[in-house]
Design a protein around this motif. Sequence first.
Motif, PDB file in Angstrom:
ATOM      1  N   VAL A 169     -18.487  -8.876   7.557  1.00 56.66           N
ATOM      2  CA  VAL A 169     -19.332  -9.637   6.626  1.00 56.66           C
ATOM      3  C   VAL A 169     -19.303  -8.973   5.254  1.00 56.66           C
ATOM      4  O   VAL A 169     -19.129  -9.647   4.225  1.00 56.66           O
ATOM      5  N   ARG A 215     -16.006 -17.663   7.103  1.00 55.31           N
ATOM      6  CA  ARG A 215     -16.134 -18.048   5.700  1.00 55.31           C
ATOM      7  C   ARG A 215     -15.331 -19.294   5.467  1.00 55.31           C
ATOM      8  O   ARG A 215     -14.296 -19.502   6.075  1.00 55.31           O
ATOM      9  N   ARG A 274     -19.408 -14.530   7.689  1.00 53.04           N
ATOM     10  CA  ARG A 274     -20.695 -14.794   7.040  1.00 53.04           C
ATOM     11  C   ARG A 274     -21.780 -14.616   8.083  1.00 53.04           C
ATOM     12  O   ARG A 274     -21.640 -15.059   9.232  1.00 53.04           O
ATOM     13  N   LYS A 275     -22.859 -13.935   7.726  1.00 49.79           N
ATOM     14  CA  LYS A 275     -23.983 -13.735   8.640  1.00 49.79           C
ATOM     15  C   LYS A 275     -25.109 -14.678   8.237  1.00 49.79           C
ATOM     16  O   LYS A 275     -25.543 -14.687   7.092  1.00 49.79           O
TER      17      LYS A 275
END
Length: 106
Positions: free
Chosen positions: A89, A105, A95-96
């Motif tokens: 990330v 992403r 992406r978190k």
Amino acid sequence: MSEQLADERASAAPAPAPGQVGGRTVMLIPHRTSGAETTLPPDYQRILAVVRRAAGPVMARQVVGDALGIDVSVRAKLEPLRGKLVRLVDRGWLRKLSDSRFTTRL
């Protein structure tokens, strides 16, 4: 004086920790760029492939249990994977989400 302090604080911000390979300083997990996936270590490539194959966002426990075959009942085995996901990330590979799930992403 305050400008000088602000400049010093900005320059003291922690940078990603590099590693040593062959006597040279390198970043083990590079920032995401086009075509750089092959430069990821094999563990990180497998993690990235699992997240991409998932139908939606995944929890760290799902990545470990389903795809990597690590016993998820032992927290000590789950935390290193969570760290790897967070590193991906930080470098722009994943992406978190706010609910601690990870996704690719766009």
